[in-house]
Design a protein around this motif. Structure first.
Motif, mmCIF file in Angstrom:
data_model
loop_
_atom_site.group_PDB
_atom_site.id
_atom_site.type_symbol
_atom_site.label_atom_id
_atom_site.label_comp_id
_atom_site.label_asym_id
_atom_site.label_seq_id
_atom_site.Cartn_x
_atom_site.Cartn_y
_atom_site.Cartn_z
ATOM 1 N N LEU A 356 0.854 -1.179 0.000
ATOM 2 C CA LEU A 356 0.000 0.000 0.000
ATOM 3 C C LEU A 356 0.890 1.229 0.000
ATOM 4 C CD1 LEU A 356 -2.722 -0.988 2.644
ATOM 5 C CD2 LEU A 356 -2.619 -1.516 0.198
ATOM 6 N N TYR A 357 0.634 2.147 -0.919
ATOM 7 C CA TYR A 357 1.502 3.317 -1.018
ATOM 8 C C TYR A 357 0.676 4.569 -1.264
ATOM 9 C CZ TYR A 357 1.552 3.555 -6.245
ATOM 10 O OH TYR A 357 1.237 3.701 -7.576
ATOM 11 N N THR A 358 1.347 5.710 -1.308
ATOM 12 C CA THR A 358 0.640 6.987 -1.465
ATOM 13 C C THR A 358 0.569 7.438 -2.915
ATOM 14 O OG1 THR A 358 2.702 8.158 -0.967
ATOM 15 C CG2 THR A 358 1.202 7.756 0.879
ATOM 16 N N GLY A 359 0.987 6.574 -3.829
ATOM 17 C CA GLY A 359 0.887 6.890 -5.251
ATOM 18 C C GLY A 359 -0.539 6.739 -5.758
ATOM 19 N N SER A 360 -0.738 6.953 -7.042
ATOM 20 C CA SER A 360 -2.092 6.990 -7.611
ATOM 21 C C SER A 360 -2.372 5.874 -8.610
ATOM 22 C CB SER A 360 -2.315 8.338 -8.309
ATOM 23 O OG SER A 360 -1.348 8.529 -9.350
ATOM 24 N N ARG A 361 -1.375 5.019 -8.879
ATOM 25 C CA ARG A 361 -1.567 4.019 -9.927
ATOM 26 C C ARG A 361 -1.410 2.607 -9.376
ATOM 27 N NH1 ARG A 361 1.711 1.536 -13.998
ATOM 28 N NH2 ARG A 361 3.574 2.573 -13.145
#
Length: 386
Positions: A356-361
């Motif tokens: 889980l990350y803070t990116g958008s893709r």
């Protein structure tokens, strides 16, 4: 008003419910939204005195109004009331269902409250789950100010900071009074700040006692207060056998990033703090999701080897296992997969490896699924697993 996912589960329960949760998570608002026939608040001196001084008051009220739903707020302030409720439920003449709330399991135990096993369900309410906000949430704002309903609906930043700072003061004052710790207010306050500073780390009473200037036994007792008042929560280590699980130490997390920042007097999710704040936010979201779920057997733990390989969270639910690594970054590379690869070798069975990350893709790297964090909760867990 924000609709809580737990509302439908409360309505579906045929038996009475004790709803526990930290202060300001919205327990009173939620139960009030169920349109109870009678509402009593043990934090209100008038209701408290009526219930405490007149042993027949509740019985007379039930007999005269014959309510279907009775809501009693802050029930831990009058543990004796559980005995009265048992008599009413065992009588069964009026078909009354009770909703009770509390913010301290410790006070219930200390008051020797009868928690009515077999007659009453115990449920928990966390701060807001991102799904209750329509999966529309600014991550940086959540890291700074947390997920308490009253904070999320407050538009003024200065007021948010003031409310969160006062949370710590109110908590200190009330718990010190309840535990007769008035002589120890300074050392309990120091312990609370250092416990907040080491949030999301392995629980080490030696370190906490040394930093706070108190004995290890005292540090253990103070941490027990944090747990019993639902301010902090242990995350146990994962193991394939219960025997092995017991020889490892748990990590711990404060229940809300905003309250945590209020204790630390720092509402800036700077680069040196963002990783642990994001990990704490995800822990709170996973906990909230489990509490909203009908699967009472779900379990959350973490994985760490003696050589330092680590996976932030292991979620076991409905026969499925999710190994979840949390990254407060918009870029994920092969080097971020090492902990998940270690766990896969240790576990030796099929599992879902997740970042889980803070990116958008959303994308895939080797056998690891990489998700924008809210998309994971929306598309995988909420829709398919739970």
């Amino acid at each position: 008003m924000i609709k809580r996912f737990l509302k439908d589960r409360l309505l579906e329960k045929k038996r009475s419910v004790l709803l526990l949760g930290p202060r300001q998570t919205g327990k009173s608002t939620l139960c009030g939204s169920l349109d109870p026939d009678i509402s009593l608040n043990c934090a209100d001196s008038r209701d408290f005195l009526e219930l405490a001084q007149n042993p027949d008051f509740l019985f007379q009220l039930i007999a005269s109004k014959k309510p279907k739903l009775v809501f009693i707020d802050e029930a831990q302030k009058l543990p004796r009331i559980f005995n009265d409720i048992q008599i009413i439920l065992d009588g069964g003449r009026h078909g009354t269902k009770f909703l009770l709330t509390g913010s301290s399991a410790r006070k219930l135990r200390r008051g020797r409250a009868n928690l009515l096993p077999g007659r009453m369900h115990t449920m928990y309410l966390s701060p807001l789950f991102c799904g209750e906000l329509g999966f529309e949430l600014d991550t940086a704002d959540a890291l700074a100010f947390g997920m308490l309903p009253g904070i999320r609906t407050e538009p003024d930043i200065k007021e948010r900071k003031s409310l969160l700072a006062s949370y710590a003061g109110t908590y200190l004052q009330e718990e010190i009074q309840a535990e007769s710790l008035s002589r120890d207010i300074g050392q309990f306050g120091r312990f609370l700040r250092f416990a907040a500073a080491y949030n999301a780390s392995v629980l080490d009473f030696g370190k906490l006692s040394s930093e706070s200037g108190i004995r290890i036994k005292t540090a253990s007792r103070y941490f027990e207060i944090l747990e019993d008042t639902l301010i902090a929560d242990r995350c146990e280590p994962f193991a394939k056998s219960e025997k092995k699980r017991l020889v490892q130490r748990p990590k711990y997390y404060f229940f809300d990033t905003g309250v945590l920042n209020g204790l630390l007097k720092n509402f800036t999710p700077s680069d040196d703090r963002k990783g642990l704040l994001f990990e704490t936010l995800i822990y709170q979201q996973l906990t909230a999701m489990i509490q909203n779920s009908v699967d009472d057997a779900s379990r959350l733990s973490y994985y760490r080897t003696e050589h330092g390989a680590e996976v932030d969270f292991i979620l076991e639910t409905r026969g499925r296992l999710f190994a979840i690594e949390v990254k407060a970054s918009s870029n994920i590379g092969v080097s971020d997969l090492s902990g998940l690869e270690s766990f896969g070798g240790f576990y030796g069975k099929s599992c879902h490896k997740i970042i889980l990350y803070t990116g958008s893709r959303r994308r895939r790297l080797r056998d690891v699924e990489i998700f924008p964090w809210m998309e994971f909760f929306r598309d995988i867990l909420m829709a398919k697993a739970l």
